[in-house]
Design a protein around this motif. Structure first.
Motif, PDB file in Angstrom:
ATOM      1  N   LEU A   6     -18.791  62.740 -25.191  1.00  9.05           N
ATOM      2  CA  LEU A   6     -19.203  61.638 -24.327  1.00  9.05           C
ATOM      3  C   LEU A   6     -18.868  60.283 -24.939  1.00  9.05           C
ATOM      4  N   LEU A   7     -18.454  60.272 -26.210  1.00  8.79           N
ATOM      5  CA  LEU A   7     -17.962  59.032 -26.808  1.00  8.79           C
ATOM      6  C   LEU A   7     -16.529  58.736 -26.382  1.00  8.79           C
ATOM      7  N   ASP A   8     -15.861  59.687 -25.751  1.00  7.64           N
ATOM      8  CA  ASP A   8     -14.468  59.516 -25.341  1.00  7.64           C
ATOM      9  C   ASP A   8     -14.435  58.666 -24.074  1.00  7.64           C
ATOM     10  N   THR A   9     -14.816  57.409 -24.236  1.00  9.79           N
ATOM     11  CA  THR A   9     -14.894  56.457 -23.129  1.00  9.79           C
ATOM     12  C   THR A   9     -14.788  55.059 -23.708  1.00  9.79           C
ATOM     13  N   ASP A  10     -14.826  54.056 -22.836  1.00  8.45           N
ATOM     14  CA  ASP A  10     -14.692  52.671 -23.294  1.00  8.45           C
ATOM     15  C   ASP A  10     -16.030  52.098 -23.730  1.00  8.45           C
ATOM     16  N   LEU A  11     -15.975  51.240 -24.741  1.00  9.93           N
ATOM     17  CA  LEU A  11     -17.205  50.649 -25.273  1.00  9.93           C
ATOM     18  C   LEU A  11     -17.988  49.910 -24.204  1.00  9.93           C
ATOM     19  N   TYR A  12     -17.285  49.205 -23.286  1.00  4.18           N
ATOM     20  CA  TYR A  12     -18.059  48.405 -22.339  1.00  4.18           C
ATOM     21  C   TYR A  12     -18.911  49.248 -21.401  1.00  4.18           C
ATOM     22  N   LYS A  13     -18.647  50.545 -21.331  1.00  3.64           N
ATOM     23  CA  LYS A  13     -19.550  51.408 -20.577  1.00  3.64           C
ATOM     24  C   LYS A  13     -20.923  51.487 -21.253  1.00  3.64           C
ATOM     25  N   PHE A  14     -20.926  51.533 -22.570  1.00 14.49           N
ATOM     26  CA  PHE A  14     -22.201  51.573 -23.291  1.00 14.49           C
ATOM     27  C   PHE A  14     -22.894  50.213 -23.291  1.00 14.49           C
ATOM     28  N   THR A  15     -22.132  49.137 -23.452  1.00 17.64           N
ATOM     29  CA  THR A  15     -22.778  47.819 -23.461  1.00 17.64           C
ATOM     30  C   THR A  15     -23.366  47.499 -22.090  1.00 17.64           C
ATOM     31  N   MET A  16     -22.650  47.857 -21.015  1.00 20.62           N
ATOM     32  CA  MET A  16     -23.222  47.659 -19.679  1.00 20.62           C
ATOM     33  C   MET A  16     -24.390  48.610 -19.440  1.00 20.62           C
ATOM     34  N   MET A  17     -24.260  49.846 -19.900  1.00 20.24           N
ATOM     35  CA  MET A  17     -25.318  50.831 -19.682  1.00 20.24           C
ATOM     36  C   MET A  17     -26.614  50.399 -20.358  1.00 20.24           C
ATOM     37  N   GLN A  18     -26.514  49.822 -21.542  1.00 22.46           N
ATOM     38  CA  GLN A  18     -27.716  49.334 -22.222  1.00 22.46           C
ATOM     39  C   GLN A  18     -28.358  48.204 -21.421  1.00 22.46           C
ATOM     40  N   CYS A  19     -27.527  47.326 -20.865  1.00 21.15           N
ATOM     41  CA  CYS A  19     -28.047  46.257 -20.021  1.00 21.15           C
ATOM     42  C   CYS A  19     -28.718  46.825 -18.772  1.00 21.15           C
ATOM     43  N   VAL A  20     -28.123  47.851 -18.192  1.00 19.97           N
ATOM     44  CA  VAL A  20     -28.719  48.501 -17.023  1.00 19.97           C
ATOM     45  C   VAL A  20     -30.082  49.095 -17.380  1.00 19.97           C
ATOM     46  N   LEU A  21     -30.167  49.776 -18.517  1.00 20.02           N
ATOM     47  CA  LEU A  21     -31.433  50.384 -18.938  1.00 20.02           C
ATOM     48  C   LEU A  21     -32.539  49.337 -19.038  1.00 20.02           C
ATOM     49  N   HIS A  22     -32.222  48.194 -19.597  1.00 20.68           N
ATOM     50  CA  HIS A  22     -33.244  47.181 -19.860  1.00 20.68           C
ATOM     51  C   HIS A  22     -33.475  46.230 -18.696  1.00 20.68           C
ATOM     52  N   GLN A  23     -32.429  45.944 -17.918  1.00 18.20           N
ATOM     53  CA  GLN A  23     -32.551  44.907 -16.887  1.00 18.20           C
ATOM     54  C   GLN A  23     -32.553  45.459 -15.456  1.00 18.20           C
ATOM     55  N   PHE A  24     -31.885  46.596 -15.212  1.00 18.51           N
ATOM     56  CA  PHE A  24     -31.758  47.122 -13.842  1.00 18.51           C
ATOM     57  C   PHE A  24     -31.999  48.632 -13.806  1.00 18.51           C
ATOM     58  N   PRO A  25     -33.077  49.137 -14.375  1.00 21.57           N
ATOM     59  CA  PRO A  25     -33.235  50.598 -14.510  1.00 21.57           C
ATOM     60  C   PRO A  25     -33.354  51.330 -13.183  1.00 21.57           C
ATOM     61  N   GLY A  26     -33.732  50.638 -12.117  1.00 24.88           N
ATOM     62  CA  GLY A  26     -33.909  51.314 -10.829  1.00 24.88           C
ATOM     63  C   GLY A  26     -32.746  51.183  -9.881  1.00 24.88           C
ATOM     64  N   ALA A  27     -31.656  50.570 -10.313  1.00 21.38           N
ATOM     65  CA  ALA A  27     -30.527  50.323  -9.420  1.00 21.38           C
ATOM     66  C   ALA A  27     -29.791  51.614  -9.083  1.00 21.38           C
ATOM     67  N   SER A  28     -29.328  51.714  -7.840  1.00 17.45           N
ATOM     68  CA  SER A  28     -28.484  52.829  -7.411  1.00 17.45           C
ATOM     69  C   SER A  28     -27.131  52.272  -6.985  1.00 17.45           C
ATOM     70  N   VAL A  29     -26.069  53.066  -7.171  1.00 15.75           N
ATOM     71  CA  VAL A  29     -24.717  52.573  -6.915  1.00 15.75           C
ATOM     72  C   VAL A  29     -23.851  53.665  -6.303  1.00 15.75           C
ATOM     73  N   GLU A  30     -22.682  53.231  -5.831  1.00 20.81           N
ATOM     74  CA  GLU A  30     -21.672  54.162  -5.341  1.00 20.81           C
ATOM     75  C   GLU A  30     -20.313  53.680  -5.814  1.00 20.81           C
ATOM     76  N   TYR A  31     -19.501  54.621  -6.320  1.00 17.79           N
ATOM     77  CA  TYR A  31     -18.139  54.335  -6.760  1.00 17.79           C
ATOM     78  C   TYR A  31     -17.170  55.174  -5.930  1.00 17.79           C
ATOM     79  N   ARG A  32     -15.946  54.634  -5.762  1.00 17.35           N
ATOM     80  CA  ARG A  32     -14.896  55.384  -5.072  1.00 17.35           C
ATOM     81  C   ARG A  32     -13.619  55.387  -5.906  1.00 17.35           C
ATOM     82  N   PHE A  33     -12.912  56.501  -5.837  1.00 14.78           N
ATOM     83  CA  PHE A  33     -11.611  56.668  -6.497  1.00 14.78           C
ATOM     84  C   PHE A  33     -10.498  56.178  -5.578  1.00 14.78           C
ATOM     85  N   ARG A  34      -9.456  55.611  -6.205  1.00 11.49           N
ATOM     86  CA  ARG A  34      -8.305  55.157  -5.430  1.00 11.49           C
ATOM     87  C   ARG A  34      -7.046  55.318  -6.265  1.00 11.49           C
ATOM     88  N   CYS A  35      -6.011  55.880  -5.662  1.00  8.43           N
ATOM     89  CA  CYS A  35      -4.695  55.964  -6.287  1.00  8.43           C
ATOM     90  C   CYS A  35      -3.784  54.952  -5.607  1.00  8.43           C
TER      91      CYS A  35
END
Length: 390
Positions: A6-35
């Motif tokens: 799970l470390l095989d990812t970009d650092l900013y995923k962890f820095t944003m995730m930490q911010c989400v944990l502390h500032q937006f823990p209840g937020a829900s989202v949707e992502y879409r793939f595009r080629c």
């Protein structure tokens, strides 16, 4: 399997995730793939992609990985404890066929879906290239990499160049990315600053690089108090979380004009610099220099990160134009990790909703804009005074 950590990812995923944990823990989202590639059909690889994602969802953080994250000065103990319990859940990602194309939708709590993007894109890429270039001779890739390194070695003032690898999501393969990083570390020990890939930063003793991505500012369109204030709200919440650390601001979620209006003297002084990811990089750089001067900041004390589809020719041109005028960093992605001969995939996974509301990225390059709700996009442009922007 393609992803084994799970470390095989970009650092900013962890820095944003930490911010989400502390500032937006209840937020829900949707992502879409595009080629974005014309004429590429990824549906034949769907079953393999599903199997790889099934495996991804079995992974947990190892103790030594957690300790590595804990060693980073901006990662907090409670976040590491949360990660010790974390596991990606398969129910939050749907992989299917829609309108004759591979369709990937990620939907659920932001805190539990944010880590899908990078490994899923890496899975799609490597699965695709296993089929279209199964026994590729890496000699050409090594020749191209050597030519790029020689460009840096031959450049006057090369000690002012700072290159980072941003290529995990579109890499040819996991093994090739590692070889590229090992080569850069050996050949350019001073000019090669590090990698966004946390696993390889750990394994190869490199500096992990990254702060925020577009999704963070996009989500704040739905999470902030007022749409017009969503950009300043995002920067303020980032400052609340990191207290001046990780101070590189992304400039192109709404385009450069709204950014300059919002990035006032307070933010100019608070943030260490800015990152360019769309539009014309030279005009962007000149405008940012003038903006800092107008806000009583010496541009020479600020860092400009260029990361938009960089090639080494473009990198050298930008370096020659801006060296000595600002601190420079270059985040190179596909041109480093997927330049072996076959045409790379141009694939993205972008946030399209937060808390049930549409969100958008307008960008300084129209082709990089993304929103699946035309009415919301028109409203957003009107709010930010961008009604003529296409």
């Amino acid at each position: 399997m393609i992803i084994e950590s799970l470390l095989d990812t970009d650092l900013y995923k962890f820095t944003m995730m930490q911010c989400v944990l502390h500032q937006f823990p209840g937020a829900s989202v949707e992502y879409r793939f595009r080629c974005r590639n014309e004429g590429i059909d990824l549906r034949p690889y769907m079953d393999e992609i599903k199997a790889e994602v099934d495996h991804l969802c079995t992974l947990r953080f190892k103790d030594e990985e957690l300790e590595y994250l804990r060693s980073l000065r901006f990662i907090k103990d409670d976040f590491v404890e949360f990660l010790s319990l974390f596991q990606l859940k398969r129910k939050y990602i749907d992989i299917s066929e829609k309108e004759g194309q591979l369709a990937i939708t990620i939907k659920g709590p932001w805190l539990h879906t944010i880590l899908f993007e990078i490994p899923v894109l890496a899975i799609v890429n490597e699965t695709y290239f296993r089929h279209v270039a199964p026994n590729i001779d890496k000699t050409e890739g090594r020749r191209r990499l050597d030519a790029k390194i020689q460009m840096i070695e031959n450049e006057p003032d090369r000690e002012l160049i700072s290159i980072s690898d941003f290529g995990t999501r579109r890499r040819f393969s996991r093994e090739w990315q590692k070889e590229v990083l090992e080569t850069l570390k050996a050949r350019l020990p001073h000019e090669f600053a590090g990698t966004s890939n946390v696993l390889y930063a750990k394994e190869l003793d490199l500096i992990p690089m990254g702060t925020m991505a577009h999704e963070y500012l996009q989500a704040c369109q739905a999470l902030g108090p007022r749409l017009r204030d969503s950009q300043t709200y995002a920067f303020e919440m980032w400052a609340k979380e990191y207290r001046g650390d990780l101070g590189i601001a992304l400039t192109d979620v709404y385009g450069i004009e709204p950014f300059l209006k919002d990035f006032d003297m307070y933010f100019c002084k608070l943030f260490d610099g800015v990152r360019q990811d769309s539009g014309d990089p030279e005009s962007w750089g000149e405008r940012m220099i003038e903006h800092y001067k107008a806000n009583r900041c010496d541009p020479r004390t600020k860092t400009f990160i260029f990361s938009d589809s960089l090639t080494f020719d473009r990198l050298i041109r930008l370096f020659r134009r801006f060296k000595g005028r600002v601190k420079l960093g270059f985040g190179v992605g596909t041109n480093l990790t997927n330049d072996l001969g076959p045409e790379p995939l141009n694939i993205v996974i972008k946030m399209v909703r937060a808390n049930g509301q549409p969100v958008a990225k307008i960008s300084d390059t129209p082709g990089k804009s993304l929103c699946d709700d035309p009415s919301y996009l028109a409203y957003l442009k009107q709010v930010f005074g961008m009604t003529d922007k296409k």
